[in-house]
Motif scaffolding. Structure first.
Motif, PDB file in Angstrom:
ATOM      1  N   GLY A   1       0.762  -1.446   0.059  1.00  0.00           N
ATOM      2  CA  GLY A   1       0.016  -0.044  -0.104  1.00  0.00           C
ATOM      3  C   GLY A   1       0.829   1.345  -0.138  1.00  0.00           C
ATOM      4  O   GLY A   1       1.710   1.240  -0.012  1.00  0.00           O
ATOM      5  N   PRO A   2       0.114   2.307  -0.609  1.00  0.00           N
ATOM      6  CA  PRO A   2       0.944   3.793  -0.575  1.00  0.00           C
ATOM      7  C   PRO A   2       1.399   4.186   0.442  1.00  0.00           C
ATOM      8  O   PRO A   2       2.281   5.023   1.048  1.00  0.00           O
ATOM      9  CB  PRO A   2      -0.585   5.241  -0.909  1.00  0.00           C
TER      10      PRO A   2
ATOM     11  N   VAL B   1       5.564   2.703   0.587  1.00  0.00           N
ATOM     12  CA  VAL B   1       6.310   2.612  -1.209  1.00  0.00           C
ATOM     13  C   VAL B   1       7.632   2.413  -1.008  1.00  0.00           C
ATOM     14  O   VAL B   1       9.064   2.896  -0.003  1.00  0.00           O
ATOM     15  CB  VAL B   1       6.886   3.736  -1.498  1.00  0.00           C
TER      16      VAL B   1
ATOM     17  N   LEU C   1      10.670   2.939 -12.186  1.00  0.00           N
ATOM     18  CA  LEU C   1      10.262   3.891 -12.852  1.00  0.00           C
ATOM     19  C   LEU C   1       9.212   3.035 -14.770  1.00  0.00           C
ATOM     20  O   LEU C   1      10.346   3.028 -14.544  1.00  0.00           O
ATOM     21  CB  LEU C   1      10.907   4.887 -13.930  1.00  0.00           C
ATOM     22  N   PHE C   2       8.517   3.718 -14.763  1.00  0.00           N
ATOM     23  CA  PHE C   2       7.667   2.664 -15.874  1.00  0.00           C
ATOM     24  C   PHE C   2       8.083   3.783 -16.921  1.00  0.00           C
ATOM     25  O   PHE C   2       7.645   4.554 -17.225  1.00  0.00           O
ATOM     26  CB  PHE C   2       5.724   3.104 -15.288  1.00  0.00           C
TER      27      PHE C   2
ATOM     28  N   TRP D   1       7.166   3.769 -19.904  1.00  0.00           N
ATOM     29  CA  TRP D   1       6.637   3.863 -21.051  1.00  0.00           C
ATOM     30  C   TRP D   1       5.224   5.330 -20.372  1.00  0.00           C
ATOM     31  O   TRP D   1       4.483   5.529 -21.107  1.00  0.00           O
ATOM     32  CB  TRP D   1       5.283   2.947 -21.538  1.00  0.00           C
ATOM     33  N   LYS D   2       5.485   5.629 -19.035  1.00  0.00           N
ATOM     34  CA  LYS D   2       4.791   6.999 -18.710  1.00  0.00           C
ATOM     35  C   LYS D   2       5.889   7.907 -18.924  1.00  0.00           C
ATOM     36  O   LYS D   2       7.327   7.690 -18.556  1.00  0.00           O
ATOM     37  CB  LYS D   2       4.239   6.404 -17.166  1.00  0.00           C
TER      38      LYS D   2
ATOM     39  N   PHE E   1       1.702   8.869 -10.611  1.00  0.00           N
ATOM     40  CA  PHE E   1       0.860   8.045 -11.351  1.00  0.00           C
ATOM     41  C   PHE E   1       0.083   7.341  -9.723  1.00  0.00           C
ATOM     42  O   PHE E   1      -1.627   6.710  -9.745  1.00  0.00           O
ATOM     43  CB  PHE E   1       1.761   6.499 -11.303  1.00  0.00           C
ATOM     44  N   GLY E   2       0.410   7.821  -8.877  1.00  0.00           N
ATOM     45  CA  GLY E   2       0.184   7.232  -7.443  1.00  0.00           C
ATOM     46  C   GLY E   2      -1.271   7.468  -6.815  1.00  0.00           C
ATOM     47  O   GLY E   2      -2.539   7.269  -7.005  1.00  0.00           O
TER      48      GLY E   2
ATOM     49  N   VAL F   1      -3.080   9.255  -9.063  1.00  0.00           N
ATOM     50  CA  VAL F   1      -4.764   9.389 -10.014  1.00  0.00           C
ATOM     51  C   VAL F   1      -5.109   7.162  -8.914  1.00  0.00           C
ATOM     52  O   VAL F   1      -6.320   7.732  -9.353  1.00  0.00           O
ATOM     53  CB  VAL F   1      -3.699   9.542 -10.863  1.00  0.00           C
ATOM     54  N   VAL F   2      -4.003   6.504  -9.606  1.00  0.00           N
ATOM     55  CA  VAL F   2      -4.782   5.866  -9.633  1.00  0.00           C
ATOM     56  C   VAL F   2      -5.467   5.661  -7.599  1.00  0.00           C
ATOM     57  O   VAL F   2      -6.541   4.303  -7.409  1.00  0.00           O
ATOM     58  CB  VAL F   2      -3.493   3.896  -9.197  1.00  0.00           C
ATOM     59  N   GLN F   3      -5.019   5.920  -6.922  1.00  0.00           N
ATOM     60  CA  GLN F   3      -5.679   5.478  -5.829  1.00  0.00           C
ATOM     61  C   GLN F   3      -7.171   6.322  -5.691  1.00  0.00           C
ATOM     62  O   GLN F   3      -8.290   6.319  -4.725  1.00  0.00           O
ATOM     63  CB  GLN F   3      -4.564   6.507  -4.291  1.00  0.00           C
TER      64      GLN F   3
ATOM     65  N   ARG G   1       8.593  10.336  -6.659  1.00  0.00           N
ATOM     66  CA  ARG G   1       7.879   9.276  -6.457  1.00  0.00           C
ATOM     67  C   ARG G   1       6.229   8.627  -5.547  1.00  0.00           C
ATOM     68  O   ARG G   1       5.505   8.714  -5.314  1.00  0.00           O
ATOM     69  CB  ARG G   1       7.763   7.862  -8.298  1.00  0.00           C
ATOM     70  N   ALA G   2       7.629   8.272  -5.086  1.00  0.00           N
ATOM     71  CA  ALA G   2       6.966   7.548  -3.808  1.00  0.00           C
ATOM     72  C   ALA G   2       6.487   8.602  -2.799  1.00  0.00           C
ATOM     73  O   ALA G   2       5.621   8.015  -1.898  1.00  0.00           O
ATOM     74  CB  ALA G   2       8.169   7.235  -2.880  1.00  0.00           C
TER      75      ALA G   2
ATOM     76  N   ASN H   1       2.755  10.260  -2.052  1.00  0.00           N
ATOM     77  CA  ASN H   1       1.889   9.539  -1.764  1.00  0.00           C
ATOM     78  C   ASN H   1       1.911   9.970  -0.469  1.00  0.00           C
ATOM     79  O   ASN H   1       0.806   8.791   0.930  1.00  0.00           O
ATOM     80  CB  ASN H   1       1.952   7.729  -2.048  1.00  0.00           C
TER      81      ASN H   1
END
Lengths: 292, 284
Positions: B95-96, B99, B107-108, B110-111, B119-120, B122-124, B168-169, B172
């Motif tokens: 969970g966030p 992290v 890191l993804f 493709w993004k 990302f975090g 938004v998906v949450q 990124r971590a 959240n």
């Protein structure tokens, strides 16, 4: 990459600019000229062997000059050339079948492959069946296809779809399995649900493999299309090749073959372009690494 | 400003991890492996706790248990008094609030960097894309990451990638950052820059940091405390209080106190490294 332009300018680079940049870079590299030399050598050798020296076994083969003259003849000896509407009917029926087959195999193969890679259970009960069916050649399916689909078009499309589907599904599955474990883990840490992981990680992560699969798939589609058309149907390039053989119109065979080659090359180039468009991140990474 | 200070204070009160008698046994090709045994460790809220041990000693197993990637076979782990995993629930939910920043980076590709950072939330479903992008931009700017928002991770240097990943971590508001040898693949110069960058980020965000490394110098430079772990099974062998005051910078490395702390611990680490080597170093 000497000027380092697309990588370091930082801001947004449009897809079109990127394409233009790549085309101009390509024209400045030896690649296109080597390609021309390759074609020249190939056709030159064919010309010399069959028409000039008439080397044993090549003597009975129609030469490139003869084929070309027939192909661009407004009044073709055997009734098929760039000037006859029939020619385009044949090309178009083949193209349409490949298009159908490609769309069907992609729509079925990509999701199927994604689930194969994503769900262990799904893989365990479907993959053995899949692997048993895969080595069966398209030609072996011909009788069944004709029995199952009595219409003219459907058996050909079915046969064409089959091999493409295998290529797409298998590559998609490998694509999912190739994803570094830390990506889904990182996504889970950041609060993504299972479905979000599938959408944001699994699909884009498998995309490079999927497009490899799609390129193989269009190639294979042409491959099996011609085989299928030789057995059934009354139009199409495969049909042209087969009937010309029966009617001893050898230059027409070559016209059919070369047409398949050209349209096939164009269709896989289109798939490659679509892939580059959808995977800008990869294009840019490769550009940075000094790759093609 | 006072609001920010209050937020920091509130943060500092969160993120205490209690590792209590944790056991982890798994079965590999070579048979039964006791990766972690009777491991107990209390990590205080808001501290940087460095976990030092040779490769394959089982420290990553511990991190995976806290993050919720693996189950444990005994004991329990608590976050702020709440059980993450224990006898009834061997595997924690990822969970966030905890992290992980991975060894090889995650890191993804493709993004874009901005989409990665956003990302975090938004998906949450905590923020819209726009809000998240806004916040991400701000946080990236604070971490000195300007002008790379629309680049893909593959286009920036590895040091920058690590910073993006840490940001990124932090997007959240995690209670704990779990860092698994995040700077291992970097060259030593980039590494030293990253150490200061990490401290700077830490002084601004005050999260608890659980940092795995096998580099003793890194451990003493960054940590409030350094836990030196035994090798397979993994448990704390020696816990060192680093009494060099924060904020620190690189001049600390040449201070006599730093040297004496190094001397105090280097033999303990070396002993475990030899043990690990003799057992045949195996990465998990």
């Amino acid at each position: 990459m000497p000027d380092g332009k697309p990588a370091t300018s930082g801001g947004e680079i449009g897809a079109w600019e990127m394409v233009l940049y790549r085309v101009s870079k390509w024209l400045r590299s030896p690649t296109p000229y080597l390609m021309l030399v390759g074609f020249a050598l190939f056709f030159g050798a064919w010309f010399l062997l069959s028409e000039v020296f008439k080397v044993w076994r090549f003597a009975s083969l129609p030469g490139p000059r003869q084929v070309l003259l027939e192909w661009i003849n407004p009044h073709p000896v055997y009734g098929l050339s760039l000037y006859t509407p029939d020619y385009y009917t044949h090309v178009w029926s083949s193209l349409r079948r490949v298009l159908y087959a490609f769309v069907i195999s992609t729509c079925l193969g990509v999701p199927f492959g994604l689930f194969l890679g994503w769900s262990r259970n799904f893989r365990e009960f479907t993959f053995p069946v899949f692997e048993t069916l895969r080595p069966i050649p398209v030609l072996a399916w011909v009788p069944l296809a004709i029995v199952m689909f009595r219409a003219d078009e459907t058996p050909v499309i079915f046969l064409t779809t089959l091999a493409s589907f295998y290529a797409t599904a298998l590559n998609t599955m490998l694509g999912v399995q190739s994803i570094d474990q830390s990506y889904p883990r990182a996504a889970a840490c950041l609060g993504a649900s299972k479905w979000q992981i599938f959408r944001h990680i699994v699909i884009p992560g498998a995309l490079p493999f999927i497009f490899t699969g799609l390129q193989i798939s269009v190639g294979v589609a042409w491959f099996s299309l011609v085989a299928a058309e030789m057995v059934s149907g009354e139009y199409g390039l495969g049909y042209v090749i087969n009937t010309s053989y029966v009617n001893v119109q050898y230059p027409v065979i070559l016209i059919g073959m070369i047409s398949v080659g050209i349209v096939g090359y164009a269709s896989s180039a289109l798939v490659r372009l679509a892939g580059d468009y959808m995977m800008q991140w990869r294009v840019r990474e490769l550009a940075l690494g000094g790759g093609r | 400003m006072s609001e920010a200070a209050a937020a920091v204070a509130q943060h500092a009160a969160k993120g205490a991890i209690r590792i209590q008698n944790v056991d982890k046994v798994y079965y590999a090709r070579e048979g039964r492996v006791q990766a972690v045994s009777e491991c107990s460790l209390d990590i205080r809220a808001g501290e940087i706790c460095m976990i030092v041990g040779p490769s394959g000693c089982g420290k990553t197993t511990l991190l995976n248990a806290i993050a919720g990637f693996h189950d444990i076979t005994g004991g329990a782990i608590y976050l702020d008094g709440q059980m993450l995993c224990g006898p009834d629930k061997p595997k924690a939910e990822p969970g966030p609030d905890r992290v992980v920043v991975f060894q090889n980076g995650s890191l993804f590709p493709w993004k874009t960097n901005l989409d990665n950072v956003a990302f975090g939330p938004v998906v949450q479903g905590r923020m819209t894309r726009k809000e998240a992008a806004e916040k991400a931009r701000g946080m990236m700017a604070d971490a000195g990451l300007v002008g790379v928002e629309h680049n893909y991770p593959g286009e920036i240097s590895s040091g920058m990638r690590r910073r993006v990943e840490i940001v990124r971590a932090l997007m959240n508001d995690p209670k704990v950052l779990l860092l698994d040898e995040p700077f291992r693949a970097l060259d030593s110069l980039t590494k030293s820059v990253m150490h200061e960058a990490l401290l700077e980020i830490y002084y601004r965000n005050k999260v608890t940091i659980f940092f795995i490394t096998h580099d003793l110098e890194e451990a003493i430079f960054l940590g409030h405390r350094v836990a030196i772990m035994t090798t397979r099974p993994c448990k704390p062998k020696k816990i060192l209080d680093v009494d060099i005051p924060h904020p620190r910078n690189y001049s600390v490395l040449t201070s006599p106190r730093f040297r004496s702390l190094m001397e105090e611990t280097v033999s303990a680490v070396h002993e475990e490294a030899v043990k690990a080597f003799e057992a045949g170093e195996k990465e998990m």
